[in-house]
Design an enzyme around this catalytic site. Sequence first.
Site, short mmCIF file in Angstrom:
data_model
loop_
_atom_site.label_atom_id
_atom_site.label_comp_id
_atom_site.label_asym_id
_atom_site.label_seq_id
_atom_site.Cartn_x
_atom_site.Cartn_y
_atom_site.Cartn_z
N HIS A 100 1.07 5.11 0.96
CA HIS A 100 0.22 6.16 1.85
C HIS A 100 0.46 7.55 1.17
O HIS A 100 1.53 8.01 0.56
CB HIS A 100 1.31 6.53 3.15
N HIS A 155 0.84 -1.19 -0.02
CA HIS A 155 0.09 0.12 0.22
C HIS A 155 0.85 1.17 0.07
O HIS A 155 2.08 1.36 0.42
CB HIS A 155 -0.84 -0.10 1.19
P1 DGP Z 1 1.83 0.24 7.31
O1 DGP Z 1 2.45 0.47 8.51
O2 DGP Z 1 2.55 1.13 6.18
O3 DGP Z 1 1.82 -1.21 7.12
O4 DGP Z 1 0.66 1.12 7.41
C1 DGP Z 1 -0.89 0.41 7.66
C2 DGP Z 1 -1.81 1.46 7.74
O5 DGP Z 1 -3.10 1.09 7.29
C3 DGP Z 1 -1.74 2.55 8.98
O6 DGP Z 1 -1.55 3.79 8.52
C4 DGP Z 1 -3.34 2.05 9.50
C5 DGP Z 1 -3.95 1.70 8.44
N1 DGP Z 1 -4.80 0.89 8.79
C6 DGP Z 1 -4.85 -0.54 9.67
N2 DGP Z 1 -5.93 -1.11 9.42
C7 DGP Z 1 -6.65 -0.58 8.67
C8 DGP Z 1 -8.20 -0.83 8.35
O7 DGP Z 1 -8.83 -1.66 9.06
N3 DGP Z 1 -8.67 0.13 7.65
C9 DGP Z 1 -8.14 1.09 7.06
N4 DGP Z 1 -8.71 1.98 6.16
N5 DGP Z 1 -6.83 1.33 7.35
C10 DGP Z 1 -6.14 0.69 8.15
#
Ligand code: DGP
Length: 138
Positions: A104, A102
């Site tokens: 950001h 993903h």
């Molecule tokens: P990373 O550390 O790069 O793997 O970031 C994961 C991101 O995903 C973090 O910024 C929070 C977000 N995140 C975690 N769980 C969920 C979820 O259930 N829904 C959404 N929309 N975002 C989530």
Amino acid sequence: MTYDDSNIFAKILRGEIPCHKVYEDDKTLAFMDVMPQATGHVLIIGKCPAVELTDLPLEYATAIFATAQKVIKAQRQVLGTQGVVQLQLNDKSAGQSVFHYHMHLIPTHLHNLGEHESQMADMGELAKLAEQLRLALN
Ligand code: DGP
């Protein structure tokens, strides 16, 4: 690392859990981060089983960057700010916590970047932002 399709973003892609969707096409999905590091924090995922950048097929990388160009324009329009930090973590040792590739897109200055995964957003505010971004993308 082997891809495990029980991760939360795979569940979002399969429609098993909800998200505040901003944009979708055949290869990508963009949605609001529930633990934003700044207002308007968007995540873009590929519709393919990749853990991180080294696993990402280049056709999906191209599609994700094309979606990112659209989303950044919408963020600038909706939030009235020019700066957007593009961030992407590879491996747990870099802080990655969801093991589905993903990107950001965080509308802020690097120095004002909030702490990673520190606080849940207000869901009403996320829904409103997602709608504003969707409209700006059209
Ligand atoms: P990373 O550390 O790069 O793997 O970031 C994961 C991101 O995903 C973090 O910024 C929070 C977000 N995140 C975690 N769980 C969920 C979820 O259930 N829904 C959404 N929309 N975002 C989530």
